[in-house]
Design a protein around this motif. Structure first.
Motif, PDB file in Angstrom:
ATOM      1  N   ILE A  16       0.820  -1.209   0.000  1.00  0.00           N
ATOM      2  CA  ILE A  16       0.000   0.000   0.000  1.00  0.00           C
ATOM      3  C   ILE A  16       0.858   1.264   0.000  1.00  0.00           C
ATOM      4  N   ARG A  17       2.105   1.159  -0.412  1.00  0.00           N
ATOM      5  CA  ARG A  17       2.981   2.320  -0.428  1.00  0.00           C
ATOM      6  C   ARG A  17       3.806   2.326  -1.711  1.00  0.00           C
ATOM      7  N   SER A  18       3.831   3.447  -2.395  1.00  0.00           N
ATOM      8  CA  SER A  18       4.590   3.547  -3.640  1.00  0.00           C
ATOM      9  C   SER A  18       6.090   3.577  -3.353  1.00  0.00           C
ATOM     10  N   ILE A  19       6.871   3.318  -4.400  1.00  0.00           N
ATOM     11  CA  ILE A  19       8.329   3.379  -4.284  1.00  0.00           C
ATOM     12  C   ILE A  19       8.780   4.750  -3.793  1.00  0.00           C
ATOM     13  N   HIS A  67       7.193   7.200  -2.112  1.00  0.00           N
ATOM     14  CA  HIS A  67       6.854   7.547  -0.727  1.00  0.00           C
ATOM     15  C   HIS A  67       7.562   6.635   0.262  1.00  0.00           C
ATOM     16  N   GLY A  68       7.820   5.400  -0.124  1.00  0.00           N
ATOM     17  CA  GLY A  68       8.576   4.519   0.748  1.00  0.00           C
ATOM     18  C   GLY A  68      10.009   4.961   0.901  1.00  0.00           C
ATOM     19  N   ARG A  69      10.608   5.450  -0.181  1.00  0.00           N
ATOM     20  CA  ARG A  69      12.013   5.836  -0.137  1.00  0.00           C
ATOM     21  C   ARG A  69      12.274   6.942   0.876  1.00  0.00           C
ATOM     22  N   TYR A  70      11.369   7.901   0.996  1.00  0.00           N
ATOM     23  CA  TYR A  70      11.626   9.072   1.825  1.00  0.00           C
ATOM     24  C   TYR A  70      11.087   8.943   3.250  1.00  0.00           C
ATOM     25  N   ASP A  71      10.522   7.808   3.561  1.00  0.00           N
ATOM     26  CA  ASP A  71      10.070   7.556   4.940  1.00  0.00           C
ATOM     27  C   ASP A  71      11.249   6.985   5.727  1.00  0.00           C
ATOM     28  N   VAL A  72      12.154   7.860   6.117  1.00  0.00           N
ATOM     29  CA  VAL A  72      13.448   7.489   6.695  1.00  0.00           C
ATOM     30  C   VAL A  72      13.389   7.562   8.221  1.00  0.00           C
ATOM     31  N   ASP A  73      13.789   6.473   8.896  1.00  0.00           N
ATOM     32  CA  ASP A  73      13.722   6.421  10.361  1.00  0.00           C
ATOM     33  C   ASP A  73      14.491   7.562  11.008  1.00  0.00           C
ATOM     34  N   ALA A  74      15.696   7.847  10.516  1.00  0.00           N
ATOM     35  CA  ALA A  74      16.505   8.910  11.114  1.00  0.00           C
ATOM     36  C   ALA A  74      15.839  10.272  10.962  1.00  0.00           C
ATOM     37  N   ALA A 133       6.064  20.325   4.786  1.00  0.00           N
ATOM     38  CA  ALA A 133       6.701  19.304   3.965  1.00  0.00           C
ATOM     39  C   ALA A 133       6.812  19.823   2.538  1.00  0.00           C
ATOM     40  N   GLU A 134       8.044  19.911   2.032  1.00  0.00           N
ATOM     41  CA  GLU A 134       8.279  20.298   0.642  1.00  0.00           C
ATOM     42  C   GLU A 134       8.365  19.012  -0.179  1.00  0.00           C
ATOM     43  N   HIS A 135       7.369  18.737  -0.969  1.00  0.00           N
ATOM     44  CA  HIS A 135       7.091  17.491  -1.684  1.00  0.00           C
ATOM     45  C   HIS A 135       6.165  16.636  -0.812  1.00  0.00           C
ATOM     46  N   SER A 136       5.190  16.031  -1.459  1.00  0.00           N
ATOM     47  CA  SER A 136       4.218  15.199  -0.745  1.00  0.00           C
ATOM     48  C   SER A 136       4.887  14.067   0.013  1.00  0.00           C
ATOM     49  N   TYR A 137       5.925  13.459  -0.587  1.00  0.00           N
ATOM     50  CA  TYR A 137       6.542  12.302   0.060  1.00  0.00           C
ATOM     51  C   TYR A 137       7.278  12.657   1.348  1.00  0.00           C
ATOM     52  N   MET A 138       7.626  13.939   1.544  1.00  0.00           N
ATOM     53  CA  MET A 138       8.281  14.325   2.790  1.00  0.00           C
ATOM     54  C   MET A 138       7.281  14.411   3.944  1.00  0.00           C
ATOM     55  N   ALA A 139       6.002  14.243   3.630  1.00  0.00           N
ATOM     56  CA  ALA A 139       4.998  14.152   4.689  1.00  0.00           C
ATOM     57  C   ALA A 139       5.062  12.819   5.418  1.00  0.00           C
ATOM     58  N   SER A 195       2.478   4.952 -11.065  1.00  0.00           N
ATOM     59  CA  SER A 195       1.772   6.231 -11.065  1.00  0.00           C
ATOM     60  C   SER A 195       0.488   6.226 -10.233  1.00  0.00           C
ATOM     61  N   PRO A 196      -0.411   5.229 -10.392  1.00  0.00           N
ATOM     62  CA  PRO A 196      -1.623   5.232  -9.566  1.00  0.00           C
ATOM     63  C   PRO A 196      -1.314   5.079  -8.075  1.00  0.00           C
ATOM     64  N   ARG A 197      -0.263   4.326  -7.743  1.00  0.00           N
ATOM     65  CA  ARG A 197       0.118   4.159  -6.340  1.00  0.00           C
ATOM     66  C   ARG A 197       0.674   5.468  -5.760  1.00  0.00           C
ATOM     67  N   ILE A 198       1.451   6.180  -6.575  1.00  0.00           N
ATOM     68  CA  ILE A 198       1.966   7.469  -6.104  1.00  0.00           C
ATOM     69  C   ILE A 198       0.821   8.455  -5.910  1.00  0.00           C
ATOM     70  N   LEU A 199      -0.105   8.506  -6.877  1.00  0.00           N
ATOM     71  CA  LEU A 199      -1.249   9.415  -6.762  1.00  0.00           C
ATOM     72  C   LEU A 199      -2.059   9.087  -5.514  1.00  0.00           C
ATOM     73  N   ARG A 200      -2.270   7.812  -5.248  1.00  0.00           N
ATOM     74  CA  ARG A 200      -3.004   7.416  -4.045  1.00  0.00           C
ATOM     75  C   ARG A 200      -2.282   7.920  -2.792  1.00  0.00           C
ATOM     76  N   ASP A 201      -0.960   7.808  -2.783  1.00  0.00           N
ATOM     77  CA  ASP A 201      -0.181   8.314  -1.648  1.00  0.00           C
ATOM     78  C   ASP A 201      -0.274   9.828  -1.542  1.00  0.00           C
TER      79      ASP A 201
END
Length: 376
Positions: free
Chosen positions: A73-76, A78-85, A100-106, A143-149
């Protein structure tokens, strides 16, 4: 003064490109109403020389990341930028509002203990659309997975800003009620004097960004027709090449300069910027930069987007019309002079009226209790 903390995928001290350039502008304008700090992913692990910037090591693309990207349930992206540190850095911070600058940084913010604090997303660009048209089969799958995210995280934010009016409308249609266009323009630079320009056009863009590489190839395809019969016609290419991309065969009259020592001086030798962009949405810093200097623009609707109405810029999606407009500037210097003067005047008026300043402050303030603003 209240504090706003920006969450960045790039280092604002060392990195370049349209998105980080506008992030720096967003922070500059926000400083008029907020004490601004930034948390950024960076390849440089040394402490930042800017005391207002905290670096978090940016992980590379490795097997662990690829496994993580297989999340159902996570696009490539959005997964890449979900960093533990980065989550840890957010939790150590103190701020009245997070941007958050860029949606994935949320993603790291939503996962942090700070989630529930006032929170804004600046989408910057529609990553889902870019992947759809520039990444081949995997892009069409993702693309559809990123849009969903993108829609999912937007619904969790208190306010959402975009660089395109139609993108803001898309989010509102999907239940993101406070999605708005960010009316962002650049501070006027010294106006270019185009009265002595030769028959030269310029293409600018870092070609590591797929839409720019795509536009670069289109520019080379159009150039023989643009320059046909015009003695001395020249197209200069400015910006870094795409990593690993083979050098094309350059038509006569095309020079790939990479970077120039003095961009302001060089652009003063050109009659217009050309932007035959096919994939639009998001960052349009080349258009904003041209307007701030008074350099005419020949662009497609994908290149110009919502800036067309601000700067009175016609768009040219038909190849024949695009080519004809380029030829008009090459053949008539006075056309370039007049267009540049008008563009500079419009940009200066908006800056003097503080439209960008108000737009940024309104977006960030909309997330704070008791403060609201109307989406555009």
């Amino acid at each position: 003064m209240r504090r706003a903390t920006f969450l960045l995928s790039k280092d604002p001290v060392t990195e370049h490109g349209g998105d980080i350039a506008l992030s720096r502008l967003m922070m500059q304008l926000a400083r008029e109403a907020f004490e601004v700090r930034a948390l950024c992913l960076s390849k440089d692990t040394a402490p930042s020389p800017d005391p207002d910037v905290t670096r978090v090591e940016k992980p590379g693309v490795n097997a662990s990341l690829l496994l993580k990207s297989l999340h159902p349930i996570r696009s490539i992206v959005h997964g890449r930028y979900d960093v533990d540190a980065f989550v840890d850095a957010i939790e150590r911070s103190e701020s009245d509002v997070y941007v958050a600058e860029h949606s994935y940084m949320a993603e790291p913010f939503i996962r942090s203990e700070k989630y529930g604090s006032p929170f804004v997303i600046n989408t910057v660009n529609t990553e889902s659309q870019v992947w759809k048209v520039t990444r081949g089969l995997i892009g069409r799958i993702e693309s559809p997975r990123i849009l969903r995210d993108e829609i999912r995280v937007a619904r969790k934010a208190d306010a959402v800003g975009t660089y395109d009016v139609e993108e803001a409308e898309m989010y509102r249609d999907n239940g993101v009620h406070d999605a708005r266009w960010i009316d962002l323009t650049l501070e006027p630079a010294p106006r270019l004097d185009l009265t002595e320009t030769a028959k030269r056009l310029v293409f600018m863009g870092t070609r590591g960004w797929p839409p720019n590489q795509e536009a670069f190839k289109i520019a080379l395809e159009y150039w023989p027709q643009i320059s046909a019969g015009i003695e001395g016609a020249e197209l200069c290419i400015i910006g870094a090449k795409a990593d690993g991309a083979p050098d094309p065969t350059y038509p006569a009259g095309v020079r790939d300069l990479g970077f120039v020592d003095d961009l302001q001086e060089f652009l003063g030798t050109c009659r217009a910027l050309i932007a035959p962009v096919a994939t639009g949405g998001g960052v349009r810093v080349k258009i904003l930069d041209a307007a701030s200097k008074g350099l005419p623009v020949v662009g497609t609707s994908a290149a110009v987007g919502s800036l067309g109405s601000i700067f009175e810029l016609p768009t040219f999606d038909d190849p024949e019309e695009f080519i004809a407009e380029c030829r008009r500037y090459l053949l008539d210097r006075n056309t370039a002079v007049k267009a540049g003067e008008r563009l500079y005047e419009l940009n200066s008026e908006r800056w003097e009226q503080r439209a960008p300043h108000t737009s940024v402050a309104s977006l960030i303030s909309a997330s704070l209790p008791g403060i609201s603003g109307s989406p555009t």
